[in-house]
Design an enzyme around this catalytic site. Structure first.
Site, PDB file in Angstrom:
ATOM      1  CB  SER A   9      26.188  41.671  38.449  1.00 34.56           C
ATOM      2  OG  SER A   9      27.107  41.068  39.340  1.00 34.56           O
ATOM      3  CG  HIS A  34      28.452  41.766  34.651  1.00 32.94           C
ATOM      4  ND1 HIS A  34      29.214  42.397  33.689  1.00 32.94           N
ATOM      5  CD2 HIS A  34      29.028  42.078  35.840  1.00 32.94           C
ATOM      6  CE1 HIS A  34      30.195  43.069  34.272  1.00 32.94           C
ATOM      7  NE2 HIS A  34      30.119  42.881  35.580  1.00 32.94           N
ATOM      8  CG  ASP A  36      30.882  41.322  38.852  1.00 34.52           C
ATOM      9  OD1 ASP A  36      31.503  42.017  38.033  1.00 34.52           O
ATOM     10  OD2 ASP A  36      29.695  41.532  39.180  1.00 34.52           O
ATOM     11  CG  MET A  38      35.532  40.300  42.467  1.00 31.32           C
ATOM     12  SD  MET A  38      34.668  41.223  43.738  1.00 31.32           S
ATOM     13  CE  MET A  38      33.265  41.851  42.791  1.00 31.32           C
ATOM     14  CG  HIS A  70      34.058  43.177  35.565  1.00 33.85           C
ATOM     15  ND1 HIS A  70      33.317  43.960  36.438  1.00 33.85           N
ATOM     16  CD2 HIS A  70      35.268  43.787  35.465  1.00 33.85           C
ATOM     17  CE1 HIS A  70      34.048  44.979  36.856  1.00 33.85           C
ATOM     18  NE2 HIS A  70      35.239  44.889  36.288  1.00 33.85           N
ATOM     19  CG  MET A  72      36.891  43.512  39.008  1.00 36.07           C
ATOM     20  SD  MET A  72      35.346  43.661  39.921  1.00 36.07           S
ATOM     21  CE  MET A  72      34.432  42.297  39.180  1.00 36.07           C
ATOM     22  CG  MET A 141      34.748  49.549  37.105  1.00 33.07           C
ATOM     23  SD  MET A 141      33.490  48.255  37.111  1.00 33.07           S
ATOM     24  CE  MET A 141      32.994  48.240  38.845  1.00 33.07           C
ATOM     25  N   GLY A 146      34.684  45.566  43.734  1.00 30.07           N
ATOM     26  CA  GLY A 146      34.929  44.688  44.874  1.00 30.07           C
ATOM     27  C   GLY A 146      33.664  44.137  45.502  1.00 30.07           C
ATOM     28  CG  PHE A 147      32.514  44.627  48.401  1.00 31.14           C
ATOM     29  CD1 PHE A 147      32.522  43.397  49.048  1.00 31.14           C
ATOM     30  CD2 PHE A 147      33.635  45.449  48.496  1.00 31.14           C
ATOM     31  CE1 PHE A 147      33.629  42.997  49.781  1.00 31.14           C
ATOM     32  CE2 PHE A 147      34.748  45.050  49.229  1.00 31.14           C
ATOM     33  CZ  PHE A 147      34.744  43.818  49.875  1.00 31.14           C
ATOM     34  CG  ASP A 179      29.805  46.592  36.909  1.00 33.77           C
ATOM     35  OD1 ASP A 179      28.893  46.492  37.747  1.00 33.77           O
ATOM     36  OD2 ASP A 179      30.716  45.747  36.766  1.00 33.77           O
ATOM     37  N   GLY A 180      27.819  49.270  38.445  1.00 34.54           N
ATOM     38  CA  GLY A 180      27.893  49.667  39.852  1.00 34.54           C
ATOM     39  C   GLY A 180      26.809  50.653  40.242  1.00 34.54           C
ATOM     40  N   GLY A 181      25.927  50.210  41.134  1.00 34.42           N
ATOM     41  CA  GLY A 181      24.893  51.103  41.659  1.00 34.42           C
ATOM     42  C   GLY A 181      23.820  51.486  40.658  1.00 34.42           C
ATOM     43  CB  SER A 202      21.936  44.835  44.845  1.00 37.28           C
ATOM     44  OG  SER A 202      22.392  46.074  44.361  1.00 37.28           O
TER      45      SER A 202
HETATM   46  C1  DX5 Z   1      31.454  45.458  41.461  1.00 35.79           C
HETATM   47  C2  DX5 Z   1      30.982  44.537  40.347  1.00 35.79           C
HETATM   48  C3  DX5 Z   1      29.584  44.802  39.940  1.00 35.79           C
HETATM   49  C4  DX5 Z   1      28.553  44.598  41.006  1.00 35.79           C
HETATM   50  C5  DX5 Z   1      27.347  45.402  40.684  1.00 35.79           C
HETATM   51  O1  DX5 Z   1      32.799  45.221  41.699  1.00 35.79           O
HETATM   52  O2  DX5 Z   1      31.793  44.684  39.224  1.00 35.79           O
HETATM   53  O3  DX5 Z   1      29.246  44.077  38.769  1.00 35.79           O
HETATM   54  O4  DX5 Z   1      28.188  43.264  41.183  1.00 35.79           O
HETATM   55  O5  DX5 Z   1      26.454  45.288  41.746  1.00 35.79           O
HETATM   56  P1  DX5 Z   1      25.364  46.387  42.051  1.00 35.79           P
HETATM   57  O6  DX5 Z   1      24.462  46.472  40.849  1.00 35.79           O
HETATM   58  O7  DX5 Z   1      24.659  45.840  43.253  1.00 35.79           O
HETATM   59  O8  DX5 Z   1      26.066  47.686  42.313  1.00 35.79           O
HETATM   60 ZN    ZN Z   2      31.158  43.808  37.183  1.00 35.30          ZN
END
Ligand code: DX5
Ligand code: ZN
Length: 223
Positions: A9, A34, A36, A38, A70, A72, A141, A146-147, A179-181, A202
């Protein structure tokens, strides 16, 4: 195990050096990019739009990588054509933003783009039941959107497993993206539950380590 794709991402990339960072991830073996998007309405954060998709597209093309967008954003239908024109290969919309989800999915396909659908952590999988036969990708998700940099919600693994079973029952070949963490530490667990595309922001672009080392750590975790 199924083939698992890594989708870095770019949200966590250094935007002053976006092109070289995307290239580094693709050289290291990632095969999706990917993006994102927003809007400060559907999610609290504001990020990027079609211009960035257009900027990364030629790099992705050079590596045969998939541009995975993606959305959002509220009322995504208004922007589907712009993102298609910018070079999206996959456009994923949230069920929470689409009162006429079947129409949105159809519109994406008519634009020549592969349609994806996604849902927030607290939205039950039942919301997807009727749309599954029409999509090429389903995104779970595993954080609240969002972050970047949030922690994986542990109950997501059971949700992925249930979605895998739903896809298998209807014989769907859709990608199951998460997606996420996602980190090298939990990548194997998520893949074993049935995911075929792992998004990581990240863990690929953050932490001050070389991007190639971060991608290699995922590859090692997934053998
Ligand atoms: C969150 C995004 C993710 C995010 C993932 O809203 O959709 O794609 O960037 O970031 P990490 O891998 O750091 O959780
Ligand atoms: Zn995403």
């Amino acid at each position: 195990m199924r083939k698992v794709h890594l989708a870095p991402s770019i949200l966590s990339a250094d935007f002053a050096r976006l092109g070289s960072q995307v290239e580094e991830a693709l050289v290291a073996g990632a095969d999706y990019v990917h993006v994102d998007v927003m809007d400060g309405h559907f999610v609290p954060n504001i990020t990027i739009g079609p211009l960035i998709v257009e900027a990364v597209k030629p790099i992705a093309v050079r590596f045969g990588a998939v541009v995975d967008v993606h959305l959002m954003i509220a009322e995504p239908d208004r922007y589907l054509a712009d993102f298609a024109r910018a070079g999206a290969d996959i456009l994923t919309v949230h069920v929470e933003t689409c009162p006429h989800l079947h129409r949105s999915v159809q519109a994406i396909r008519e634009l020549g783009v592969r349609p994806g659908v996604t849902l927030n952590p607290a939205t039950p999988l039942g919301a997807l039941e009727e749309i599954l036969p029409y999509v090429d990708l389903v995104l779970v998700m595993s954080v609240n959107p969002g972050f970047g940099g949030q922690s994986y919600i542990p109950t997501s693994t059971a949700k992925i497993r249930r979605l895998r079973a739903m896809l298998d029952v209807i014989g769907s070949a859709a990608e199951l993206e998460v997606d996420g963490g996602i980190k090298p530490d939990n990548a194997a667990e998520v893949a074993a539950a049935g995911a075929t595309v792992l998004v990581a922001g990240s863990a690929v672009f953050g932490g001050g380590r070389p991007i190639a080392d971060n991608v290699a750590a995922f590859r090692r975790a997934l053998v």
